[in-house]
Scaffold this active site. Structure first.
Site, PDB file in Angstrom:
ATOM      1  N   THR A 114       5.393   4.610   5.040  1.00 50.34           N
ATOM      2  CA  THR A 114       4.776   3.658   4.104  1.00 50.34           C
ATOM      3  C   THR A 114       3.383   4.124   3.683  1.00 50.34           C
ATOM      4  O   THR A 114       2.688   4.802   4.457  1.00 50.34           O
ATOM      5  CB  THR A 114       4.641   2.287   4.794  1.00 50.34           C
ATOM      6  OG1 THR A 114       3.757   1.476   4.007  1.00 50.34           O
ATOM      7  CG2 THR A 114       4.028   2.392   6.176  1.00 50.34           C
ATOM      8  N   TYR A 138       1.241  -3.057  11.084  1.00 47.62           N
ATOM      9  CA  TYR A 138       2.421  -2.446  10.461  1.00 47.62           C
ATOM     10  C   TYR A 138       2.146  -0.975  10.161  1.00 47.62           C
ATOM     11  O   TYR A 138       2.923  -0.084  10.541  1.00 47.62           O
ATOM     12  CB  TYR A 138       2.767  -3.214   9.176  1.00 47.62           C
ATOM     13  CG  TYR A 138       3.780  -2.514   8.306  1.00 47.62           C
ATOM     14  CD1 TYR A 138       5.062  -2.249   8.776  1.00 47.62           C
ATOM     15  CD2 TYR A 138       3.450  -2.111   7.005  1.00 47.62           C
ATOM     16  CE1 TYR A 138       5.982  -1.605   7.975  1.00 47.62           C
ATOM     17  CE2 TYR A 138       4.367  -1.467   6.199  1.00 47.62           C
ATOM     18  CZ  TYR A 138       5.632  -1.213   6.693  1.00 47.62           C
ATOM     19  OH  TYR A 138       6.543  -0.557   5.912  1.00 47.62           O
TER      20      TYR A 138
END
Ligand code: UDP
Length: 326
Positions: A114, A138
């Site tokens: 990501t 995250y």
């Protein structure tokens, strides 16, 4: 060649499974259906098991040549509130998968990473040479896994592709696959649900960012384009290419307010919205420089924002009976 698609019943994994099959790969889906959907895995052979289940994993890995790993939690806000959940699933369970691959001799691995690994980037558009400095759990969990892959490459000859997605969005033209999270927190589906009267007002998280209209800017990439990149990355590794980490985005950024305008255009309806304070963990601006993916994988995004929002809306209408005819 056979591929184990871990998390293949999810939004991006199910799309990748279809694209793999279209390109002639055999696909075996591995999913525990904690957030995946059975109907997205229909038509594929499925192993229903958790990543902590080493026996099931090992048996599945005997049958494949490569792994695509999509099974992770992916909500920035939730990761700030419940980091334990993120480290357990994205790190601990992920490592169990990685070690099972190592023990089974499966050394080609495509990883859903990501742009959150960059944190607040030093430069925008973000190239892969930007430092990794995630600002939410995250992003930390994904960076950890990237580093594990790098170490396994050096030590054990693993070959990996860390694909750093920007904001995945949109729906498949077939109408089979769209975003289906519960609860839904991503911007585009949330705005569409608000238009459709399926939830309350869309909350705009902060209008005081250092951006032209004060709202956060993101690079939205269509799920079909993302899926295609996975197949290119696998072909790259299979033909002897080196491990790599590349960005997958379009190179165009849109603010939250611009997204709402695009949603209004696609639906012909105003988005009921209100401004609320910033959400913790959100960097102001994330836009990809995807030149490396173009050069190494011969991949580039083919769909823009209009297509993303339009397909997402069509999909939502198809899957929400009360919207039929909207
Ligand atoms: N956002 C928002 N309201 C929402 C959901 C998201 O204003 O209900 C903003 C969020 O702050 C971020 C952008 O929209 O700047 C994209 O958020 P999303 O959760 O879709 O993806 P993320 O960038 O967190 O992966």
């Amino acid at each position: 060649m056979a591929v184990l698609v871990v998390g293949g019943a999810g939004y991006i994994g199910s799309q990748a499974s279809r694209v793999l099959r279209k390109h002639g790969y055999e696909v075996l889906i591995y999913d525990n259906f904690s957030t995946g959907h059975r109907r997205l895995a229909q038509g594929f052979e499925v192993v229903e098991a958790d990543l902590s289940n080493t026996a099931q994993l090992t048996a599945a890995l005997q049958r494949v040549d490569a792994v695509m790993h999509f099974a992770a939690h992916a909500y920035v806000g939730e990761s700030v509130e419940n980091p334990r959940k993120y480290f357990r699933n994205n790190v601990e369970a992920g490592l169990n998968l990685l070690n099972a691959c190592l023990d089974s001799g499966v050394k080609r691995f495509i990883f859903s990473s990501t742009c959150a690994v960059y944190g607040v980037p030093e430069r925008v558009p973000i190239s892969e040479s930007n430092g990794r400095n995630p600002v939410n759990p995250y992003g930390v969990s994904k960076m950890f896994f990237e580093r594990a892959l790098e170490a396994y490459d050096r030590a054990y000859g693993f070959r990996y592709a860390s694909l750093r997605y920007f904001n995945a969005a949109g729906a498949d033209d077939s109408g089979e696959i769209g975003e289906l999270h519960d609860p839904e927190t991503h911007l585009i589906p949330s705005a569409l649900l608000a238009v459709a009267g399926q939830r309350g007002e869309l909350e705009i998280f902060g209008t005081d960012y250092p951006t032209p209209d004060g709202t956060c800017i993101r690079d939205y990439i269509h799920v079909n384009d993302l899926a295609e990149a996975h197949v290119r990355a696998l072909a790259h590794l299979s033909s002897g290419g080196n491990s790599l980490a590349v960005n997958l985005g379009t190179g165009h950024g849109y603010s939250v307010k611009e997204i709402l305008t695009a949603v209004e255009k696609a639906t012909g309806k105003a988005v009921p919205a209100k401004v609320v304070p910033r959400r913790a963990g959100d960097p102001p601006e994330l836009i990809a420089d995807s030149k490396q993916a173009e050069t190494i994988l011969q991949w580039r995004a083919t769909r823009g924002l209009e297509n993303i929002v339009q397909t997402a809306w069509e999909w939502m209408k198809r899957t929400t009976p009360s919207l039929a005819g909207s």
